[in-house]
Design an enzyme around this catalytic site. Structure first.
Site, short mmCIF file in Angstrom:
data_model
loop_
_atom_site.label_atom_id
_atom_site.label_comp_id
_atom_site.label_asym_id
_atom_site.label_seq_id
_atom_site.Cartn_x
_atom_site.Cartn_y
_atom_site.Cartn_z
N TYR A 57 0.82 -1.22 0.00
CA TYR A 57 0.00 0.00 0.00
C TYR A 57 0.85 1.27 0.00
O TYR A 57 0.44 2.29 -0.56
CB TYR A 57 -1.00 -0.02 1.16
CG TYR A 57 -2.14 -0.96 0.86
CD1 TYR A 57 -3.16 -0.60 -0.02
CD2 TYR A 57 -2.18 -2.26 1.39
CE1 TYR A 57 -4.18 -1.48 -0.34
CE2 TYR A 57 -3.20 -3.14 1.07
CZ TYR A 57 -4.20 -2.74 0.21
OH TYR A 57 -5.21 -3.61 -0.13
N ARG A 60 1.41 1.84 -3.60
CA ARG A 60 0.18 2.33 -4.24
C ARG A 60 -0.02 3.81 -3.92
O ARG A 60 -0.41 4.61 -4.75
CB ARG A 60 -1.06 1.58 -3.73
CG ARG A 60 -1.08 0.09 -3.86
CD ARG A 60 -1.44 -0.36 -5.26
NE ARG A 60 -0.34 -0.23 -6.19
CZ ARG A 60 0.76 -1.01 -6.20
NH1 ARG A 60 0.91 -1.97 -5.33
NH2 ARG A 60 1.71 -0.83 -7.10
N ASN A 92 -12.76 3.31 -5.78
CA ASN A 92 -11.33 3.64 -5.80
C ASN A 92 -10.87 4.21 -4.47
O ASN A 92 -11.58 4.95 -3.82
CB ASN A 92 -11.03 4.63 -6.93
CG ASN A 92 -11.39 4.05 -8.28
OD1 ASN A 92 -11.55 2.83 -8.40
ND2 ASN A 92 -11.53 4.89 -9.28
N ASP A 94 -8.13 6.07 -4.44
CA ASP A 94 -7.41 7.32 -4.73
C ASP A 94 -8.31 8.53 -4.46
O ASP A 94 -9.50 8.38 -4.18
CB ASP A 94 -6.88 7.31 -6.18
CG ASP A 94 -8.00 7.34 -7.22
OD1 ASP A 94 -8.87 8.23 -7.16
OD2 ASP A 94 -8.02 6.46 -8.11
N HIS A 109 -14.57 1.54 -0.69
CA HIS A 109 -13.48 0.64 -0.29
C HIS A 109 -12.36 1.37 0.46
O HIS A 109 -11.25 0.86 0.54
CB HIS A 109 -12.92 -0.09 -1.52
CG HIS A 109 -13.93 -1.03 -2.13
ND1 HIS A 109 -13.86 -1.51 -3.42
CD2 HIS A 109 -15.06 -1.59 -1.60
CE1 HIS A 109 -14.90 -2.31 -3.66
NE2 HIS A 109 -15.63 -2.36 -2.58
N THR A 176 -15.53 -0.18 -14.38
CA THR A 176 -15.48 -1.25 -13.37
C THR A 176 -15.89 -2.57 -13.99
O THR A 176 -16.81 -2.63 -14.82
CB THR A 176 -16.38 -0.94 -12.15
OG1 THR A 176 -16.40 -2.09 -11.29
CG2 THR A 176 -17.79 -0.56 -12.52
N1 APR Z 1 -11.59 3.84 -19.14
C1 APR Z 1 -12.64 3.16 -18.61
N2 APR Z 1 -12.54 1.90 -18.18
C2 APR Z 1 -11.36 1.28 -18.28
C3 APR Z 1 -10.23 1.90 -18.81
C4 APR Z 1 -10.36 3.25 -19.26
N3 APR Z 1 -9.36 3.94 -19.80
N4 APR Z 1 -9.19 1.03 -18.78
C5 APR Z 1 -9.66 -0.10 -18.24
N5 APR Z 1 -10.98 0.05 -17.93
C6 APR Z 1 -11.91 -0.90 -17.32
C7 APR Z 1 -11.67 -2.35 -17.60
O1 APR Z 1 -12.27 -2.73 -18.83
C8 APR Z 1 -12.36 -3.01 -16.41
O2 APR Z 1 -13.72 -3.25 -16.68
O3 APR Z 1 -11.78 -0.76 -15.92
C9 APR Z 1 -12.26 -1.95 -15.31
C10 APR Z 1 -11.32 -2.30 -14.18
O4 APR Z 1 -11.77 -3.44 -13.51
P1 APR Z 1 -11.05 -3.98 -12.20
O5 APR Z 1 -9.58 -4.01 -12.41
O6 APR Z 1 -11.73 -5.24 -11.81
O7 APR Z 1 -11.34 -2.81 -11.13
P2 APR Z 1 -12.66 -2.54 -10.28
O8 APR Z 1 -13.88 -2.99 -10.99
O9 APR Z 1 -12.58 -1.13 -9.84
O10 APR Z 1 -12.42 -3.47 -9.03
C11 APR Z 1 -13.32 -3.44 -7.96
O11 APR Z 1 -12.00 -4.90 -6.65
O12 APR Z 1 -9.85 -5.46 -6.31
C12 APR Z 1 -10.92 -4.86 -5.72
O13 APR Z 1 -11.12 -3.26 -4.05
C13 APR Z 1 -10.67 -3.42 -5.36
O14 APR Z 1 -12.12 -1.51 -5.68
C14 APR Z 1 -11.57 -2.65 -6.32
C15 APR Z 1 -12.64 -3.65 -6.66
#
Ligand code: APR
Length: 243
Positions: A57, A60, A92, A94, A109, A176
């Protein structure tokens, strides 16, 4: 902010910060590929090897401090400044929504720029610089940990988030994979007459039935939507943006 103006609820994930240089989690080269969840993001990992968890972390946090809000964060903040009711619920950790100027941001989160006590979650400490090291303690004498929600832990702000989504006129979901519960189930709390839109390059694969797909990166798709809303003074999804 006028209370009778349309209420936009925005639910964001790692993808909205990708173009700011913050790694997402589940891509082939994402964070969880390099650092397995069970080694850095669970209560068991913390008990087994707290130094490793802190180091993960701390890195990060440095990445977040170097990053800057992108056009998607800025467009949402501009819409709020213009008088729209905009509530952001983010997965997020951040602070890019806040740095862009958004004022109503709920972190489902947690927040990486805060430390918290391991014995009393209400004891939180801002981290404007530096990291958390073993031996850094709270006012009750217990080790500090990042103020983030790990896998297997409760999500204390989830009920509040459900209430906010329940009052949406439109739900905008950005970047997401909708892979993590209970966060992803927020979409089910949208009022029946409120449309939902997903902006994500993978929207075709990820969007649940009934959710409109905009298959674009956030820094392109979100400002394009916001420009329409600013011009027209109402929340809608123009057909020219679909696909
Ligand atoms: N613009 C929009 N979306 C994007 C971009 C971009 N430039 N680049 C990637 N993505 C999308 C991907 O297609 C994917 O669907 O962002 C998403 C990221 O997915 P994850 O990595 O699974 O992240 P997230 O959904 O935020 O994860 C949820 O999981 O690991 C835990 O606590 C952590 O908050 C997080 C949670």
């Amino acid at each position: 902010m006028a209370d009778d103006s349309p209420h936009l609820v925005v639910f964001t994930g790692a993808g909205i910060s990708a173009e700011s240089g913050i790694q997402t989690f589940r891509a082939a080269d994402g964070l969880w590929a390099e650092h397995p969840i069970e080694e850095v993001a669970t209560p068991q990992a913390w008990r087994r090897d707290p130094a490793r968890v802190l180091q993960f972390y701390n890195r990060r946090r440095e990445q977040v401090r170097r990053a800057r809000p992108n056009a998607a964060h800025r467009a949402l903040a501009a819409l709020e400044r213009q008088g729209f009711r905009v509530s952001i619920i983010t997965q997020n950790i951040d602070d890019l929504h806040e740095r862009a100027g958004s004022r109503r941001v709920l972190h489902l989160h947690g927040e990486i720029l805060k430390a918290r006590s391991t014995v009393d979650a209400r004891m939180q400490y801002p981290l404007p610089r530096g990291g958390i090291e073993l031996g850094d303690i709270c006012d009750k004498g217990s080790q500090l940990r990042p103020d983030v929600v790990w896998f297997g832990e409760g999500v204390p702000h989830f009920p509040e988030a459900c209430g906010i989504v329940g009052e949406a006129d439109l739900l905008l979901v950005v970047g997401t994979s909708l892979a993590v519960m209970p966060a992803a189930s927020l979409l089910e709390h949208t009022p029946l007459d409120a449309p939902s839109v997903l902006v994500d390059p993978e929207a075709d694969i990820l969007a649940p039935p009934g959710v409109t797909r905009i298959r674009q990166p956030a820094a392109k798709g979100v400002p394009a939507l916001v420009r329409h809303w600013q011009r027209e003074g109402r929340l809608w999804v123009p057909e020219t943006l679909l696909g």
